[in-house]
Design a protein around this motif. Structure first.
Motif, PDB file in Angstrom:
ATOM      1  N   LEU A 111      -8.666  14.176 -22.640  1.00  0.00           N
ATOM      2  CA  LEU A 111      -8.424  13.229 -21.561  1.00  0.00           C
ATOM      3  C   LEU A 111      -9.160  13.666 -20.303  1.00  0.00           C
ATOM      4  O   LEU A 111      -9.022  14.802 -19.847  1.00  0.00           O
ATOM      5  CB  LEU A 111      -6.919  13.125 -21.289  1.00  0.00           C
ATOM      6  N   ARG A 112      -9.966  12.758 -19.741  1.00  0.00           N
ATOM      7  CA  ARG A 112     -10.733  13.024 -18.530  1.00  0.00           C
ATOM      8  C   ARG A 112     -10.234  12.112 -17.420  1.00  0.00           C
ATOM      9  O   ARG A 112     -10.139  10.905 -17.615  1.00  0.00           O
ATOM     10  CB  ARG A 112     -12.220  12.768 -18.752  1.00  0.00           C
ATOM     11  N   VAL A 113      -9.974  12.688 -16.248  1.00  0.00           N
ATOM     12  CA  VAL A 113      -9.507  11.911 -15.110  1.00  0.00           C
ATOM     13  C   VAL A 113     -10.184  12.443 -13.851  1.00  0.00           C
ATOM     14  O   VAL A 113     -10.018  13.617 -13.503  1.00  0.00           O
ATOM     15  CB  VAL A 113      -7.975  11.972 -14.942  1.00  0.00           C
ATOM     16  N   ASN A 114     -10.966  11.594 -13.188  1.00  0.00           N
ATOM     17  CA  ASN A 114     -11.580  11.939 -11.897  1.00  0.00           C
ATOM     18  C   ASN A 114     -12.350  13.260 -11.921  1.00  0.00           C
ATOM     19  O   ASN A 114     -12.315  14.043 -10.967  1.00  0.00           O
ATOM     20  CB  ASN A 114     -10.515  11.980 -10.798  1.00  0.00           C
ATOM     21  N   LEU A 137      -8.822   2.974 -20.807  1.00  0.00           N
ATOM     22  CA  LEU A 137      -8.562   4.392 -21.018  1.00  0.00           C
ATOM     23  C   LEU A 137      -8.962   4.812 -22.432  1.00  0.00           C
ATOM     24  O   LEU A 137      -9.585   5.849 -22.637  1.00  0.00           O
ATOM     25  CB  LEU A 137      -7.082   4.689 -20.790  1.00  0.00           C
ATOM     26  N   ASP A 138      -8.599   3.992 -23.424  1.00  0.00           N
ATOM     27  CA  ASP A 138      -8.873   4.316 -24.822  1.00  0.00           C
ATOM     28  C   ASP A 138      -8.951   3.010 -25.600  1.00  0.00           C
ATOM     29  O   ASP A 138      -8.969   1.920 -25.008  1.00  0.00           O
ATOM     30  CB  ASP A 138      -7.797   5.247 -25.382  1.00  0.00           C
ATOM     31  N   LEU A 139      -8.987   3.105 -26.934  1.00  0.00           N
ATOM     32  CA  LEU A 139      -9.125   1.905 -27.761  1.00  0.00           C
ATOM     33  C   LEU A 139      -7.970   0.943 -27.549  1.00  0.00           C
ATOM     34  O   LEU A 139      -8.169  -0.278 -27.474  1.00  0.00           O
ATOM     35  CB  LEU A 139      -9.224   2.300 -29.240  1.00  0.00           C
ATOM     36  N   ASP A 140      -6.740   1.462 -27.447  1.00  0.00           N
ATOM     37  CA  ASP A 140      -5.588   0.586 -27.247  1.00  0.00           C
ATOM     38  C   ASP A 140      -5.675  -0.183 -25.941  1.00  0.00           C
ATOM     39  O   ASP A 140      -5.023  -1.215 -25.769  1.00  0.00           O
ATOM     40  CB  ASP A 140      -4.294   1.406 -27.269  1.00  0.00           C
ATOM     41  N   ASP A 141      -6.450   0.323 -25.009  1.00  0.00           N
ATOM     42  CA  ASP A 141      -6.584  -0.279 -23.687  1.00  0.00           C
ATOM     43  C   ASP A 141      -7.740  -1.274 -23.618  1.00  0.00           C
ATOM     44  O   ASP A 141      -7.910  -1.955 -22.607  1.00  0.00           O
ATOM     45  CB  ASP A 141      -6.817   0.832 -22.653  1.00  0.00           C
ATOM     46  N   ALA A 192     -10.970   7.112 -12.254  1.00  0.00           N
ATOM     47  CA  ALA A 192     -11.882   7.101 -13.394  1.00  0.00           C
ATOM     48  C   ALA A 192     -11.234   7.913 -14.506  1.00  0.00           C
ATOM     49  O   ALA A 192     -11.106   9.130 -14.397  1.00  0.00           O
ATOM     50  CB  ALA A 192     -13.231   7.710 -13.007  1.00  0.00           C
ATOM     51  N   ALA A 193     -10.788   7.242 -15.570  1.00  0.00           N
ATOM     52  CA  ALA A 193     -10.058   7.912 -16.643  1.00  0.00           C
ATOM     53  C   ALA A 193     -10.528   7.392 -17.991  1.00  0.00           C
ATOM     54  O   ALA A 193     -10.755   6.187 -18.155  1.00  0.00           O
ATOM     55  CB  ALA A 193      -8.552   7.686 -16.495  1.00  0.00           C
ATOM     56  N   LEU A 194     -10.680   8.287 -18.967  1.00  0.00           N
ATOM     57  CA  LEU A 194     -11.046   7.886 -20.317  1.00  0.00           C
ATOM     58  C   LEU A 194     -10.676   8.982 -21.289  1.00  0.00           C
ATOM     59  O   LEU A 194     -10.561  10.152 -20.922  1.00  0.00           O
ATOM     60  CB  LEU A 194     -12.548   7.592 -20.435  1.00  0.00           C
ATOM     61  N   GLN A 195     -10.503   8.572 -22.539  1.00  0.00           N
ATOM     62  CA  GLN A 195     -10.261   9.531 -23.608  1.00  0.00           C
ATOM     63  C   GLN A 195     -11.021   9.073 -24.844  1.00  0.00           C
ATOM     64  O   GLN A 195     -10.654   8.104 -25.501  1.00  0.00           O
ATOM     65  CB  GLN A 195      -8.772   9.668 -23.919  1.00  0.00           C
TER      66      GLN A 195
END
Length: 809
Positions: free
Chosen positions: A671-674, A538-542, A662-665
């Motif tokens: 934040l983008r999701v689907n 999802l992001d850097l922490d992920d 499908a999710a990313l930031q």
């Protein structure tokens, strides 16, 4: 030295000292009169000499009669350009005669000979640590010698770096040369030469073996929406050494998908052919994307309409055995054909379809199951692509031989289809793959091919083709994004990447990609250990590996290494790629020329401090992902939503469905999701709550969770947590996994919360029936189909998660 032995090639003689000490077995391919066989014999080696010229072999036999008598020389007459049996087409996999097939040699020599279909199989003949010594004519040699036939210009001379691409990364290159030589063995010529040692750990398999069980299982699991092992399947498939280079067939994998789609459904759609609304919806989404707006469509049905169809067939030309192609492409022509033909069954199509192949484009809009298939593949691979169907009468050929610029996953739904895979330069058939009903074929980009419906099936063939575009997430694209950031700086925070940034990124990526063919490392994905976590995170922490270690340092190291490799390629100057048409060659040359002189910039970027490099690597990776995400959902439409009631949010366990989101930031991004941009999550608490729900390696990490856990993680109010959950439900990012209103919570001695839906906790030994129990924390030891838990000195069993219908809550 034998009194009548002619001297060996200077390249061969200068590299033989690298051979391990005699005695050892060596192979001299296309040996001719055996000058190198005799040289090896004089050095004490055992030699197998192979050639198709009986006269030349007779000379060798006379010269080395003593070695033959001593059992040190074996002479084989065999034409390497003919199949070894009727089971192998000319130049196909398995080209070696039975007398050497499966053997391994300390050295393999091939001088002044080239049959290109053999090249991928050369390393199969080497033992670990063995030497490949190869020397033959290169492009440009036609200026010094008139070819014996027209094939010499294309088949009998090597392209720049072709031998390097053959041996890397499985070999250590000990020597390499390419260019024009003056008075080399008495003549001016252009040659390419290599001496390489096979690494001890290298896998020399150059073709897909039928026992590639692990990869077949990975392909099957990758197709299955919601598979709990989806990430593992992605790692196994992308980690396969031949991914992006070799085809793979998986028998019977379609049955597990339950697509409920066939010839009758295709013909039913085409009876009322009206693709206009879907195209209008697409154009609206593209206008929104160009304006930087959210690419959402209020009416989900707009995405579930037929996009378009074409008809194509191959017919014999009068007076020749060649085939010509006919096409009906306009909506009016297609509609007129189906209105007149009145086809409603497979039998109708077989007998009254006039030999046409029906190509239905963007078929994901035909049913929710097909849409789930396409969406799931995008979520699990990070690679965008459409879904088309091909309906062909038995015995007919549809499209002419062609090359796709993307990988393809083929699902054979009905009938049989034989795929002919062709050599890139000669277009000769090198492999045939017979797909039967239920089979799946993975075909990498750049492989020329065509397909024929099997004539013996007696019924039409129907297959689906799902595209996987590697290019936007390839090494060249990541390097293009990184160098754009290095030049233009990191974009300002905003809902989308600036248009100027995207255009520059695309231009650089295309120019970098032009320096290699489809199998080149520039046009491959990152190693699976980086690519898969990158497209799931999802992001850097992920962005963590399975052990929880940060992957950003490895990503930065990989991109820095490839920056230096790219600089070295560009410094060599423009190079042609085999298989390019004249038009493609001109376009490639222009793209290569556009980045001449940028070597120092690439090297400067690679020399940045670790912190700077990690920052740019992260930004580049997320810029590529965001670009792919926006384009994919603008073209195919956003994912549908899940409606629920306010009362249900706090009384249910929720979970991010595996492999279906499908999710990313992007840092400083939205934040983008689907396909949805969740700009409504404006507060820090709401955004943190959503990230907890969507985390793959952090936050919920894919496990079920309750509203109270979201509040605790995000340090937010129940109202803020509910707003975050409601936004995620709207875009289909969460699924209910268990009801809390009928459950009793326990705390084990280790602090693991257990949610048990039975009236009371049951001991393992006292249980006689299954009770639905939900574990809301982590994976626990399994006992058969159940999970074993210890609590207060007693053992409890945990049944699988209970699915909940939202409408029942």
């Amino acid at each position: 030295m034998r009194p009548h032995r002619p001297p060996g090639s200077p390249w061969v003689e200068s590299n033989l000292y690298r051979l391990r000490p005699a005695p050892a077995k060596c192979l001299d391919l296309a040996c001719g009169r055996g000058r190198h066989s005799l040289l090896l014999l004089d050095l004490g080696y055992e030699v197998t000499a192979l050639d198709s010229d009986a006269g030349a072999l007779a000379v060798l036999e006379e010269r080395a009669a003593d070695a033959i008598a001593a059992g040190r020389l074996r002479i084989l007459k065999h034409d390497l350009e003919e199949p070894v049996s009727s089971g192998f087409p000319k130049g196909a996999a398995g080209p070696w005669p039975a007398s050497i097939a499966g053997q391994r040699f300390a050295a393999v020599l091939m001088v002044n000979y080239l049959h290109r279909p053999l090249l991928p199989h050369m390393l199969e003949l080497l033992e670990p640590g063995g030497l490949l010594i190869c020397e033959t004519w290169a492009k440009g040699n036609e200026a010094f010698a008139a070819p014996k036939d027209s094939r010499a210009l294309t088949e009998r001379s090597l392209w720049p770096n072709e031998l390097l691409e053959l041996v890397l990364p499985r070999c250590e290159v000990l020597g390499f040369a390419h260019g024009t030589l003056e008075s080399y063995e008495g003549r001016d010529c252009a040659k390419q030469m290599i001496c390489a040692r096979l690494l001890p750990s290298a896998d020399t398999s150059s073709v897909v073996k039928e026992n590639a069980t692990e990869q077949k299982l990975a392909l099957r699991e990758l197709l299955t929406a919601g598979s709990a092992s989806a990430m593992g399947a992605s790692l196994n498939l992308f980690g396969w050494e031949h991914f992006g280079k070799r085809w793979l067939r998986c028998e019977g994998a379609v049955a597990s998908l339950d697509l409920d789609f066939g010839t009758q459904q295709v013909l039913s759609m085409l009876r009322c052919y009206e693709p206009g609304p879907a195209r209008q919806a697409y154009m609206a989404r593209m206008r929104q994307l160009a304006a930087g707006e959210a690419c959402e469509v209020a009416d989900e049905a707009c995405s579930l309409r037929l996009w378009g169809a074409t008809l194509v067939r191959r017919l014999p030309c009068e007076g020749s055995g060649e085939l010509r192609t006919e096409t009906l492409a306009s909506d009016a022509e297609v509609k007129a054909f189906f209105d007149k033909a009145d086809l409603s069954s497979a039998e109708d199509f077989q007998h009254r379809g006039q030999g046409w192949t029906v190509v239905v484009n963007q078929l994901h809009g035909a049913s929710t199951k097909l849409r789930d298939l396409q969406h799931g593949l995008f979520c699990r691979t990070g690679l965008s692509g459409g879904l088309n169907a091909y309906l062909t009468p038995s015995g007919a050929i549809g499209k002419p031989p062609h090359i796709d610029d993307h990988d393809v996953v083929v699902l054979q739904l009905e009938g049989r289809k034989v795929w002919s895979l062709l050599a890139a330069d000669t277009k000769e058939t090198i492999e045939e793959v017979d797909l039967r009903r239920g089979d799946v074929l993975y075909l990498p980009q750049g492989v020329p091919h065509h397909a024929r419906a099997h004539p013996d099936s007696g019924s039409p063939s129907l297959h689906l083709a799902v595209g996987l575009h590697r290019s936007p997430m390839s090494v060249s694209s990541l390097l293009g994004a990184l160098m754009t950031l290095h030049t233009l700086g990191i974009p300002e925070p905003g809902p989308a990447l600036p248009t100027a940034f995207v255009e520059e990124m695309d231009s650089r990526s295309a120019a970098f990609a032009a320096h290699g063919g489809p199998e080149h490392w520039l046009n491959q994905l990152l190693p699976a250990k980086l690519h898969v976590p990158l497209v799931w995170a999802l992001d850097l922490d992920d962005l963590l590996d399975p052990d929880g270690k940060a992957l950003l340092p490895l990503l930065a190291e990989e991109l820095a290494r490839n920056l230096l490799r790219l600089a070295a390629l560009i410094r060599q100057g423009p190079a042609a790629i085999r298989g390019d048409s004249p038009g493609a060659a001109r376009q490639r040359a222009l793209q290569q020329a556009s980045v001449l002189g940028c070597e120092r910039d690439l090297e400067a970027a690679a020399a940045m401090s670790q912190a700077q490099l990690e920052d740019l690597a992260l930004q580049a990776a997320w810029a590529c992902r965001e670009h792919v995400h926006d384009r994919h959902f603008a073209y195919f439409g956003p994912r549908g939503s899940l409606q629920t009631t306010a009362a249900a949010l706090g009384s249910v366990y929720w979970q991010r469905p595996a492999g279906k989101v499908a999710a990313l930031q992007r840092p400083q991004g939205v934040l983008r999701v689907n396909g949805h941009r969740l700009s409504e999550l404006s507060s820090k608490e709401e955004n943190a709550a959503a990230c907890f729900c969507l985390g793959v390696r952090h936050g919920a990490a894919g496990r079920p969770f309750a509203l109270s856990e979201v509040q605790a993680f995000a340090l937010c109010s129940e109202a803020a947590a509910e707003r975050a959950l409601r936004s995620l439900l709207r875009v289909g990012a969460l699924e209910p996994r268990g009801r809390l209103d009928v459950c009793r919570s326990l705390e084990s001695s280790s602090g693991i919360p257990l949610v048990i839906s039975a009236p009371q906790a049951l001991q393992l030994q006292a249980c006689s029936s299954a009770h639905s129990i939900v574990v809301s924390s982590q994976a626990l030891p399994a006992v058969g189909p159940f999970t074993q838990v210890s609590f207060d000195g007693s053992l409890y069993f945990i049944a699988p998660f209970q699915d909940v219908d939202v409408d029942d809550m």
